[in-house]
Each structure stands twice: as C-alpha cells, then as structure tokens.
Write an enzyme that holds these catalytic residues in place. Structure first.
Site, PDB file in Angstrom:
ATOM      1  N   GLY A 171      -1.738  -4.429   0.891  1.00  0.00           N
ATOM      2  CA  GLY A 171      -2.088  -5.396   1.742  1.00  0.00           C
ATOM      3  C   GLY A 171      -1.048  -6.753   1.662  1.00  0.00           C
ATOM      4  O   GLY A 171      -0.840  -7.546   2.258  1.00  0.00           O
ATOM      5  N   ASP A 200      -4.837   6.568   9.973  1.00  0.00           N
ATOM      6  CA  ASP A 200      -4.474   5.387  10.474  1.00  0.00           C
ATOM      7  C   ASP A 200      -3.266   5.388  10.921  1.00  0.00           C
ATOM      8  O   ASP A 200      -2.771   4.226  11.572  1.00  0.00           O
ATOM      9  CB  ASP A 200      -4.831   4.381   9.248  1.00  0.00           C
ATOM     10  N   SER A 251       0.777  -1.229  -0.065  1.00  0.00           N
ATOM     11  CA  SER A 251       0.078  -0.020  -0.020  1.00  0.00           C
ATOM     12  C   SER A 251       0.893   1.327  -0.011  1.00  0.00           C
ATOM     13  O   SER A 251       0.200   2.476  -0.367  1.00  0.00           O
ATOM     14  CB  SER A 251      -0.914  -0.053   1.170  1.00  0.00           C
ATOM     15  N   ASN A 253       3.854  -5.340   5.943  1.00  0.00           N
ATOM     16  CA  ASN A 253       2.683  -6.333   6.111  1.00  0.00           C
ATOM     17  C   ASN A 253       3.095  -7.467   7.088  1.00  0.00           C
ATOM     18  O   ASN A 253       2.453  -8.072   7.618  1.00  0.00           O
ATOM     19  CB  ASN A 253       1.864  -6.641   4.914  1.00  0.00           C
ATOM     20  N   HIS A 311      -0.152   5.094   6.884  1.00  0.00           N
ATOM     21  CA  HIS A 311      -0.009   5.386   5.365  1.00  0.00           C
ATOM     22  C   HIS A 311       0.227   6.772   5.467  1.00  0.00           C
ATOM     23  O   HIS A 311      -0.519   7.716   5.886  1.00  0.00           O
ATOM     24  CB  HIS A 311      -1.077   5.029   4.878  1.00  0.00           C
TER      25      HIS A 311
END
Length: 220
Positions: A82, A195, A45, A111, A198
């Site tokens: 992801g 979040d 991402s 991830n 990011h």
C-alpha cells in the site's frame, strides 16, 4: 642538485617511501572492493509478497540467486504493501542510515496511480529518493510501472514517462516496466491473483528475470 644521479642507497630509500605512501590508498581500495554489497528494495505490495506464501516473492528469489554467485551479498526488503512514493520518501532516510546500501531498488509509484495522486508529486518523490540514495553513496535502479488502459491514454502515457524522466535526470538505472511479459501477456489474467492487481507466485521468477539484467551491472 638537479641532474645528479641518486646512489643505490638513496634510490632504495625513495622506493621504500613511495611504497609506504601507496599502502593506505591501496588498502582503502581493497577494503572497498571487499565490502559485500547491500541491496535495499524500497517497494510496495509488488515486492512485499502480498497474497503469497512467505519466501515466494521476487525479492526473496533475488537473495537466493545472489547466494549462488555472490554469497556475501545481503538483500534488505523494506517494502510495505500500500505504500506510495511519499511514504517511501518519508522512510528512506532512516533506512539509508541503518543499512548503508550499495544499491537501492525503488519500486514505488503504482499506488500513486491507483489513488489518482498528481503525477507531478510522484515525479518529485522519485527524484528526491533517487538523489538521496545517490548522495548516500548508493547506485539506484528504478522499476517502472504502467497503469491499465481504463485510466485513460493521456494519463497512462504521462505516468509511464515519469520513470525514464527521473532516470535521465539522475543517471539512474531503469527497468521500464516491472511487469513486462506478465501484465501485457496474451494470458495476462492467469498471472494475477483474484484481485487482478497482484501477480501470483508463478509470476515472481519472471519479475526477477526482468529486474536481474538491470541490477547485475550495479553489483560489479
């Protein structure tokens, strides 16, 4: 006969033959030099414009920068939000066959850490992807990642060490930390989306500036 001088006609024939033999090699070298570079970005991402407007991510900014200095260069963004190193490893072979990249930028691993996957697996996957890319004739740039302190000091050190270790074993290029100057900035939270994972649009040029000094030599 040994030591006999060649006459003018014989010397001319010899020079013509040598020039004719050199033409295929020279032509191949010229063709290779003229081949526009293809940069394949295999990421998650952080490279897939998650939470950003289309065209704001650092990979798109890379294509725009190359358009000014190397207009024939092509950037293929094969990043998937992801994705893990195992996912990238599974996808890589078909991408290499399809795009025949001259440079592969591997931005994966974050991830793996977020999911608590074994570091040994991350290392093996990065090694496999790097070697597969090199075997296909591409140069490789690894984009290193770090995890927040709450993951524990030992885990964080071991995870961060994977990227330079893989680079040493494969002689690949390495950017130690993609988010340098962002995640470790005094005002770090202003560079991230809600979040806190990011980066925002304003962080993307800085990410590209981190990548560029390590990528540019691979394009020469």
């Amino acid at each position: 006969m040994k030591g006999m001088e060649l006459g003018p006609a014989a010397r001319a024939r010899r020079h013509w033959l040598m020039a004719a033999l050199a033409l295929p090699a020279a032509g191949a070298a010229a063709a290779a030099a003229a081949t526009p570079p293809v940069i394949l970005v295999l990421g998650d991402s952080l490279s897939a414009e998650y939470g950003l407007a289309r065209g704001e991510g650092w990979v798109t900014l890379l294509q725009q920068r190359l358009a000014k200095s190397m207009p024939a260069a092509r950037v293929v963004n094969a990043s998937v939000s992801g994705d893990t190193t195992s996912g990238g490893r599974a996808r890589l072979a078909s991408l290499l066959r399809q795009h025949k990249p001259t440079v592969v930028v591997i931005e994966l691993g974050g991830n793996d850490a977020l999911r608590g996957l074994p570091i040994s697996g991350t290392r093996d996957n990065l090694l496999a992807m790097t070697r597969a890319s090199q075997d296909a004739g591409a140069k490789v740039l690894l984009l290193g990642m770090q995890v927040p302190p709450n993951y524990g000091g030992a885990y964080g050190r071991d995870f961060s060490a994977v990227f330079p270790e893989v680079a040493r074993q494969t002689k690949a290029a390495l950017l130690p930390f993609l988010l340098a100057g962002i995640a470790d900035a005094p005002d770090a939270m202003t560079w991230f989306q809600a979040d806190r994972i990011h980066p925002t649009a304003k962080a993307q040029p800085r990410m590209l500036d981190n990548v560029w000094p390590h990528l540019q030599p691979l394009l020469r």
